[in-house]
Enzyme design. Sequence first.
Site, PDB file in Angstrom:
ATOM      1  N   ASN A  79       1.019  -1.133   0.047  1.00 30.39           N
ATOM      2  CA  ASN A  79      -0.153  -0.010  -0.083  1.00 30.39           C
ATOM      3  C   ASN A  79       0.826   1.421  -0.047  1.00 30.39           C
ATOM      4  OD1 ASN A  79      -1.903   2.135   0.430  1.00 30.39           O
ATOM      5  ND2 ASN A  79      -2.700   1.020   2.366  1.00 30.39           N
ATOM      6  N   ARG A 109     -10.372  15.835   6.548  1.00 29.36           N
ATOM      7  CA  ARG A 109     -11.317  16.217   5.260  1.00 29.36           C
ATOM      8  C   ARG A 109     -12.564  16.808   5.879  1.00 29.36           C
ATOM      9  NH1 ARG A 109     -10.358  10.833   2.910  1.00 29.36           N
ATOM     10  NH2 ARG A 109      -8.041  10.650   2.607  1.00 29.36           N
TER      11      ARG A 109
END
Length: 403
Positions: free
Chosen positions: A9, A240
């Site tokens: 990842n 976010r």
Amino acid sequence: MSDHVLVINTGSSSLKYSLVDAASGKAAASGLVERIGEPEGHHRHRGPQGEKQTTRRFASHEDALRAAVDAFETQGPSLDDVEIAAVGHRVVHGGSRFADPALVDDELVAAVTDLVPLAPLHNPANLEGITVARRLFPDLPQVAVFDTAFHQTLEPHAYTYAVPAEWLKDHGIRRYGFHGTSYAFASEQAARLLGRDLAELNLIVLHLGNGCSAAAVRGGESVDTSMGMTPLEGLVMGTRSGDLDPAVHAHLVRELGWSMDEIDHALNFESGLKGLAGENDFRELSRRRAAGDVRAQLAFDVYCYRIKKYVGAYYAVLGTVDAIVFTAGVGQNSAEMRATSLAGLERLGIQIDESRNTASADEGRAVSAADSPVAVLVIPTDEEWEIARQALNCVRSTDHSGG
Ligand code: AMP
């Protein structure tokens, strides 16, 4: 035949890896290289001999992956002894093209490159990981597992934004959704925990980590999800904003003279819990809140209220709900968040049991009252295991069809 998959990842300055037995989910070793490209990077490898940390400069992702391979050699398990069946790559954006995991070849690399405009913060790093791993492991099959793939079952009314139709047709602007491997894993585990067939279950799954999203899952298939064309839409996250009036962008440009990059950065990295309380670590936020910090309290309230709104919306979308599933760092660990987000929903058949909810456990469990018509479950997610399983299935089904 080996069931081991090397799961990779890659972030813009990090490389996370795990050597996972796809059959059992057990990681033989795992590690993380951070601050790639900076003067001082950091590598942590955890294997059979314990954990080793190294601090030095890692010039590139290739340098980082080579360090991982070296760590396997020096600290085990040796990659010569463990037969690796496949390398599984997490790829954030697969657009409308990938509804399933796919074998990596030049054509796939070109397709993921074409999708960079939709995921400029993520896909370039994922591609870098793929390129480097192909160079270092040229003889191993490599599989891309997409965060978006699980949501390719969304119907047009759920994925279409109400904007000029050409935006979708010409530019692919629509809802894609993310956290797909986590949803696939959590949904299956939920069915197992309930002792029922996934095909007959309606689930609302809440993936609440540093990134947060919700999904309505019917019979194991996604019917709606809160993240959109990018992972910015929906729930309040660590850094976010989640949902926001789209006119705020124009206001910031017109009235404050901000650039698009500044706005993008502020909404992705300076908003959410961090924007509201100066803190994106939920544990620290909880500590401050318990000490009476007003900003931490407001951040918590906004976070839980947004979850409640999505639970209500997805309840309506599904019609009936068998279980609400909490997963990922915050979802699995914050009993207060779970209780606050679902408070007052008893008339919808959602009833948390306080002592079950606050009991600590590492395993999947129900935290709802015994007679709650809707089960509330806490399921530890394991995206590495899910990527390993999907990668191995992809390789085996390709082998099978080829021979
Ligand atoms: P993830 O992205 O799944 O690793 O989740 C990261 C988030 O989970 C961070 O905001 C952490 O603060 C939060 N988290 C981890 N452990 C706990 C805990 N014990 N209680 C509350 N939040 C936690």
